[in-house]
Structure formats: structure tokens, C-alpha cells
Design an enzyme around this catalytic site. Structure first.
Site, PDB file in Angstrom:
ATOM      1  N   GLU A  43       0.840  -1.214   0.052  1.00 49.94           N
ATOM      2  CA  GLU A  43       0.070   0.228   0.002  1.00 49.94           C
ATOM      3  C   GLU A  43       0.868   1.325   0.097  1.00 49.94           C
ATOM      4  O   GLU A  43       2.065   1.173   0.579  1.00 49.94           O
ATOM      5  CB  GLU A  43      -0.871   0.244   1.282  1.00 49.94           C
ATOM      6  CG  GLU A  43      -1.747   1.281   1.382  1.00 49.94           C
ATOM      7  CD  GLU A  43      -2.714   1.240   2.656  1.00 49.94           C
ATOM      8  OE1 GLU A  43      -2.364   0.579   3.597  1.00 49.94           O
ATOM      9  OE2 GLU A  43      -3.766   1.615   2.413  1.00 49.94           O
ATOM     10  N   LYS A 113      -9.615   1.682  -2.500  1.00 47.56           N
ATOM     11  CA  LYS A 113      -9.949   1.154  -1.468  1.00 47.56           C
ATOM     12  C   LYS A 113     -11.503   1.808  -1.072  1.00 47.56           C
ATOM     13  O   LYS A 113     -11.894   2.872  -1.147  1.00 47.56           O
ATOM     14  CB  LYS A 113      -8.870   1.820  -0.525  1.00 47.56           C
ATOM     15  CG  LYS A 113      -9.152   1.480   1.098  1.00 47.56           C
ATOM     16  CD  LYS A 113      -8.100   2.125   1.774  1.00 47.56           C
ATOM     17  CE  LYS A 113      -7.564   1.548   3.137  1.00 47.56           C
ATOM     18  NZ  LYS A 113      -6.690   2.303   3.630  1.00 47.56           N
ATOM     19  N   CYS A 154      -5.599  -2.825   2.613  1.00 47.15           N
ATOM     20  CA  CYS A 154      -5.421  -2.539   3.802  1.00 47.15           C
ATOM     21  C   CYS A 154      -6.598  -2.792   4.554  1.00 47.15           C
ATOM     22  O   CYS A 154      -7.269  -3.979   4.956  1.00 47.15           O
ATOM     23  CB  CYS A 154      -4.824  -1.433   4.153  1.00 47.15           C
ATOM     24  SG  CYS A 154      -3.839  -1.492   5.725  1.00 47.15           S
TER      25      CYS A 154
HETATM   26  O1  LIG Z   1      -7.018  -1.728   9.982  1.00 47.98           O
HETATM   27  C1  LIG Z   1      -5.962  -1.516  10.416  1.00 47.98           C
HETATM   28  O2  LIG Z   1      -5.633  -1.750  11.463  1.00 47.98           O
HETATM   29  C2  LIG Z   1      -5.078  -0.618   9.740  1.00 47.98           C
HETATM   30  C3  LIG Z   1      -5.449  -0.376   8.286  1.00 47.98           C
HETATM   31  C4  LIG Z   1      -4.660   0.645   7.605  1.00 47.98           C
HETATM   32  O3  LIG Z   1      -3.595   0.757   8.082  1.00 47.98           O
HETATM   33  C5  LIG Z   1      -5.144   1.165   6.387  1.00 47.98           C
HETATM   34  O4  LIG Z   1      -5.997   1.115   5.871  1.00 47.98           O
HETATM   35  O5  LIG Z   1      -4.295   1.828   5.739  1.00 47.98           O
END
Ligand SMILES: O=C(O)CCC(=O)C(=O)O
Length: 289
Positions: A43, A113, A154
Site C-alpha cells: 500500500e 479502497k 489494507c
Molecule cells: O485496519 C488497520 O488496523 C490498519 C488499516 C490501515 O492501516 C489502512 O487501511 O491503511
């Protein structure tokens, strides 16, 4: 083709976009030379992760230097590239977007996303992607000669329904470029990958940036690949590098035959209950405002 080699790149991402792109290309070459056919970046691989950076590093997809570099690398190395994510600019909106290229270098799809990372763990971490980003409005799957693949970015991995839809639609592998942090990483990162793999009896793989203790957002690292039995078949710690997994898709059928939950689902019971639950949750949300 029921077997292939998957590479997940855990690269250190810095402040210089050209350096980040050069490093991504170098790791893609390395992974391809090691025999990988599908290569995934982390990411936010072209920019430090943080809402203050997104407007400056954002590009249009296609057309910007990051996706141009990935397209060229996919073609030169004749590999699929799942391009982690970059901040994408489209009109006056910004998205957190993964661009996917085939071995001819063609952009075959992009995933914006869909669940923005808005959390507040008091004293530990507060992050509000929605301050600058807009959410995507669709789920994203693509076909390869090996298998169909579902993509999430993520925080998307926390939503079991999304993974289930992908698997019900025939995905054997779910790829999540992601950057968990020093609070939620140790607590949830491995558990949630294994959960998504077990729920759906699919392969699940993640690619994180390497950890940089001096960054505003310190990534957990620990890029991993989990098989349909829930076993972590490849992983690493916090440092930069590439991890590999030899994916044998026959494992998926083997697991599904032994523990046939995919055939034992009681959709007749879940659907009315899911609709009722959605209504209750939305009413709660409404009442709390
Ligand atoms: O869900 C999480 O704990 C981290 C998510 C995250 O860092 C993101 O979505 O970029």
C-alpha cells in the site's frame, strides 16, 4: 495452470517519489528473475503513508509516472503486477488506488479502497483517511491463466463480507496491499489474514511497506501468505525484502473437500438475518447522532 509463484514486495518507502519508483521496479525485476508470475507491491508505495502526503503524491491512473513505470515493468518482465496502491487524483477527488497490469503491460483493472481507514484508539492511534480521500464504489476481481484474484487495500481486509463475495464469485486468491501499524499490527494483522483464509478456504496474501521508525506512520511490516487451511506459508518481519510462495491451487479443493463449509452454507437463514442486522445497525447509527 494450477501452480505458480507469488511474490509480495515489502519495500521501504521514502520521501522521494522517483526513488520509490526505481526501487519498486528493481524489486519487480528481482522477483521476476526468481520465477514469480504475480508480483504485489505494498500500500502507498510511491509516497509516505499519511493524509498530508496524499495530495502532493497523487496522480491520475493511467497516465501518471507511477503507473507508467509499473506498466513498463510488467511488460519488460512479462509478469502480472498488482500495484500496491498510490494516491489517485480524479477531478477534484483523491482515492487510495491499486492498479493491476498484465504481462503485456496493459492496465487491466484498478481497485479504489472501499473502506476508508478511520479509527481512533485513544492514546495509540487516530487516523482519518476520509479527511482527504473518497471511497471507491466497487469491488475488484481479475482473471489470470492461474486463477481469479480479488483485491482489497489494507482496512478492506477487516470486512469479511467483501472477501466472501470474492470467494463466492470464484476467487482463489485474495491480495491485500496493506500497512498496518504498531498498535493494530501485532494485535490483528496475522489473525485477520488467517481468518479471511479460513472463512473462505482461499489463499490470502499481504504486502506491507518495510518499517521505518522515523516515519510519521510506522508500518508493522510482516507481509505474509496464508493458505486455505489457515497456515502461514510465507512471512517476514519488519525489514525490506521480497517474500515468495509456491501456490498450488489443488490445495484449495483438498481443503474444501475435507471440511466442506462452502457447500454447507445456510443462505436460507443468513439472508433475512443479514438484512435485519443491517437495518438495526443503521438505526443505531442514526440514533447516536
Ligand atoms: O485496519 C488497520 O488496523 C490498519 C488499516 C490501515 O492501516 C489502512 O487501511 O491503511
Amino acid at each position: 495452470m494450477s501452480k505458480f509463484k507469488l511474490a509480495m514486495i515489502q519495500m521501504a518507502v521514502g520521501i522521494s517519489k522517483p526513488d520509490n519508483l526505481a526501487k519498486a521496479v528493481k524489486f519487480i525485476q528481482e522477483a521476476s528473475s526468481s520465477g514469480a508470475s504475480i508480483i504485489t507491491l505494498p500500500e502507498c508505495f510511491n509516497s509516505p503513508y499519511g493524509t498530508k502526503y496524499f495530495p502532493e503524491y497523487a496522480e491520475s491512473i493511467p497516465g501518471g509516472p507511477s503507473t507508467e513505470a509499473l506498466s513498463k515493468a510488467a511488460k519488460e518482465n512479462s509478469v502480472y503486477i498488482v500495484g500496491g496502491s498510490i494516491p489517485e487524483k480524479d477531478g477534484d477527488r483523491l482515492y487510495n488506488t491499486c492498479a493491476v497490469f498484465n504481462p503485456k503491460g496493459e492496465l487491466i483493472t484498478k481497485h479504489r479502497k472501499v473502506h476508508l481507514f478511520d479509527i481512533n484508539v485513544p492514546g495509540k492511534i487516530r487516523f482519518q483517511e476520509s479527511e482527504v480521500l473518497s471511497p471507491g464504489e466497487s469491488l475488484t476481481m481479475f482473471s489470470t491463466p492461474y486463477c481469479t484474484i480479488g483485491v482489497g487495500i489494507c482496512y478492506d481486509i477487516r470486512f469479511a463480507e467483501m472477501a466472501q463475495i470474492y470467494s463466492n464469485k470464484g476467487c482463489s486468491l485474495l491480495l491485500y496491499p496493506g500497512a498496518f501499524n504498531m498498535t493494530t499490527g501485532p494485535a490483528h494483522w496475522e489473525a485477520i489474514q488467517r481468518a479471511r483464509a479460513l472463512d473462505n478456504q482461499v489463499f490470502v496474501a499481504t504486502a506491507s511497506p518495510a518499517r521505518d521508525e522515523n516515519a510519521d506512520y510506522v508500518a508493522w511490516g510482516h507481509s505474509s501468505v496464508v493458505d486455505p487451511w489457515g497456515t502461514v506459508i510465507s512471512t517476514t518481519e519488519e525489514k525490506e525484502g521480497v517474500i515468495y510462495a509456491n501456490i498450488d491451487l489443488s490445495r484449495l479443493e483438498e481443503v474444501r473437500k475435507m471440511i466442506p463449509v462452502t457447500k454447507q452454507k445456510r443462505y436460507d437463514l443468513y439472508q433475512p438475518a443479514t438484512l435485519a442486522l443491517k437495518k438495526i445497525r443503521q438505526d443505531d447509527l442514526y440514533d447516536s447522532h
